[in-house]
Design a protein around this motif. Sequence first.
Motif, PDB file in Angstrom:
ATOM      1  N   GLY A  40      -1.476   9.567  24.912  1.00 36.66           N
ATOM      2  CA  GLY A  40      -2.480   8.521  24.877  1.00 36.66           C
ATOM      3  C   GLY A  40      -1.860   7.264  24.293  1.00 36.66           C
ATOM      4  O   GLY A  40      -0.879   7.331  23.556  1.00 36.66           O
ATOM      5  N   LEU A  41      -2.437   6.128  24.634  1.00 41.12           N
ATOM      6  CA  LEU A  41      -1.913   4.847  24.173  1.00 41.12           C
ATOM      7  C   LEU A  41      -2.967   4.125  23.341  1.00 41.12           C
ATOM      8  O   LEU A  41      -4.148   4.136  23.678  1.00 41.12           O
ATOM      9  N   ALA A  42      -2.522   3.479  22.274  1.00 43.41           N
ATOM     10  CA  ALA A  42      -3.418   2.725  21.397  1.00 43.41           C
ATOM     11  C   ALA A  42      -3.984   1.521  22.138  1.00 43.41           C
ATOM     12  O   ALA A  42      -3.321   0.933  22.996  1.00 43.41           O
ATOM     13  N   MET A  43      -5.199   1.148  21.805  1.00 44.49           N
ATOM     14  CA  MET A  43      -5.816  -0.029  22.408  1.00 44.49           C
ATOM     15  C   MET A  43      -5.253  -1.321  21.826  1.00 44.49           C
ATOM     16  O   MET A  43      -5.336  -2.368  22.432  1.00 44.49           O
ATOM     17  N   ASP A  44      -4.705  -1.260  20.632  1.00 43.60           N
ATOM     18  CA  ASP A  44      -4.198  -2.460  19.974  1.00 43.60           C
ATOM     19  C   ASP A  44      -2.688  -2.576  20.165  1.00 43.60           C
ATOM     20  O   ASP A  44      -1.911  -2.270  19.287  1.00 43.60           O
ATOM     21  N   GLY A  45      -2.305  -3.039  21.322  1.00 42.99           N
ATOM     22  CA  GLY A  45      -0.893  -3.231  21.639  1.00 42.99           C
ATOM     23  C   GLY A  45      -0.496  -4.690  21.512  1.00 42.99           C
ATOM     24  O   GLY A  45      -1.223  -5.513  20.951  1.00 42.99           O
ATOM     25  N   THR A  46       0.652  -5.004  22.030  1.00 37.60           N
ATOM     26  CA  THR A  46       1.151  -6.377  22.042  1.00 37.60           C
ATOM     27  C   THR A  46       1.551  -6.710  23.465  1.00 37.60           C
ATOM     28  O   THR A  46       2.294  -5.957  24.095  1.00 37.60           O
ATOM     29  N   HIS A  47       1.050  -7.819  23.977  1.00 42.08           N
ATOM     30  CA  HIS A  47       1.382  -8.273  25.327  1.00 42.08           C
ATOM     31  C   HIS A  47       2.483  -9.319  25.229  1.00 42.08           C
ATOM     32  O   HIS A  47       2.379 -10.267  24.448  1.00 42.08           O
ATOM     33  N   VAL A  48       3.543  -9.120  26.006  1.00 44.76           N
ATOM     34  CA  VAL A  48       4.673 -10.044  26.005  1.00 44.76           C
ATOM     35  C   VAL A  48       4.824 -10.603  27.415  1.00 44.76           C
ATOM     36  O   VAL A  48       4.846  -9.851  28.391  1.00 44.76           O
ATOM     37  N   SER A  49       4.910 -11.937  27.518  1.00 43.57           N
ATOM     38  CA  SER A  49       5.113 -12.555  28.824  1.00 43.57           C
ATOM     39  C   SER A  49       6.182 -13.634  28.707  1.00 43.57           C
ATOM     40  O   SER A  49       6.401 -14.195  27.632  1.00 43.57           O
ATOM     41  N   ALA A  50       6.853 -13.904  29.823  1.00 39.64           N
ATOM     42  CA  ALA A  50       7.889 -14.937  29.863  1.00 39.64           C
ATOM     43  C   ALA A  50       7.630 -15.853  31.042  1.00 39.64           C
ATOM     44  O   ALA A  50       7.423 -15.393  32.164  1.00 39.64           O
ATOM     45  N   ARG A  51       7.639 -17.165  30.795  1.00 39.58           N
ATOM     46  CA  ARG A  51       7.455 -18.178  31.836  1.00 39.58           C
ATOM     47  C   ARG A  51       8.398 -19.336  31.548  1.00 39.58           C
ATOM     48  O   ARG A  51       8.355 -19.919  30.456  1.00 39.58           O
ATOM     49  N   ASN A  52       9.236 -19.615  32.515  1.00 34.38           N
ATOM     50  CA  ASN A  52      10.159 -20.751  32.396  1.00 34.38           C
ATOM     51  C   ASN A  52      10.966 -20.719  31.098  1.00 34.38           C
ATOM     52  O   ASN A  52      11.133 -21.734  30.421  1.00 34.38           O
ATOM     53  N   GLY A  53      11.429 -19.545  30.733  1.00 35.89           N
ATOM     54  CA  GLY A  53      12.264 -19.413  29.547  1.00 35.89           C
ATOM     55  C   GLY A  53      11.506 -19.319  28.241  1.00 35.89           C
ATOM     56  O   GLY A  53      12.104 -19.131  27.186  1.00 35.89           O
ATOM     57  N   LYS A  54      10.187 -19.445  28.254  1.00 40.77           N
ATOM     58  CA  LYS A  54       9.386 -19.350  27.036  1.00 40.77           C
ATOM     59  C   LYS A  54       8.727 -17.975  26.972  1.00 40.77           C
ATOM     60  O   LYS A  54       8.056 -17.559  27.917  1.00 40.77           O
ATOM     61  N   VAL A  55       8.921 -17.269  25.864  1.00 41.77           N
ATOM     62  CA  VAL A  55       8.336 -15.945  25.661  1.00 41.77           C
ATOM     63  C   VAL A  55       7.095 -16.100  24.784  1.00 41.77           C
ATOM     64  O   VAL A  55       7.143 -16.726  23.727  1.00 41.77           O
TER      65      VAL A  55
END
Length: 108
Positions: A40-55
């Motif tokens: 099972g996975l926790a509901m409180d995760g961390t979302h990571v995204s990258a756009r044009n070199g910015k994370v």
Amino acid sequence: MRYLMTLNAPVRPPDQELYAEMGKFVEEMSKAGILIATGGLAMDGTHVSARNGKVTVVDGPFPETKETIISFALVDVGSKDEAIALSRRFFAIQGDGEGDLRQVYGPE
């Protein structure tokens, strides 16, 4: 062939009957040697995204919980049809809900 089976936020809340039925299914897959991992996975995760070199990093919980993956199973089967059959059995136990089935590539 390895497949990752996922479950998004379920319609049916877990109860003792669901835990018992799912436990039997997991044990059966384990004894057959096809279950690699499950959890099972926790509901409180961390979302990571990258756009044009910015994370960008955003902490959960996430507002669209119906789209949040809450559990997974990694299986090793002979074909996509076998993985689909396992998914059908899973949802026969789980009831209403949705998830994804994706083939896993890479070293075993």
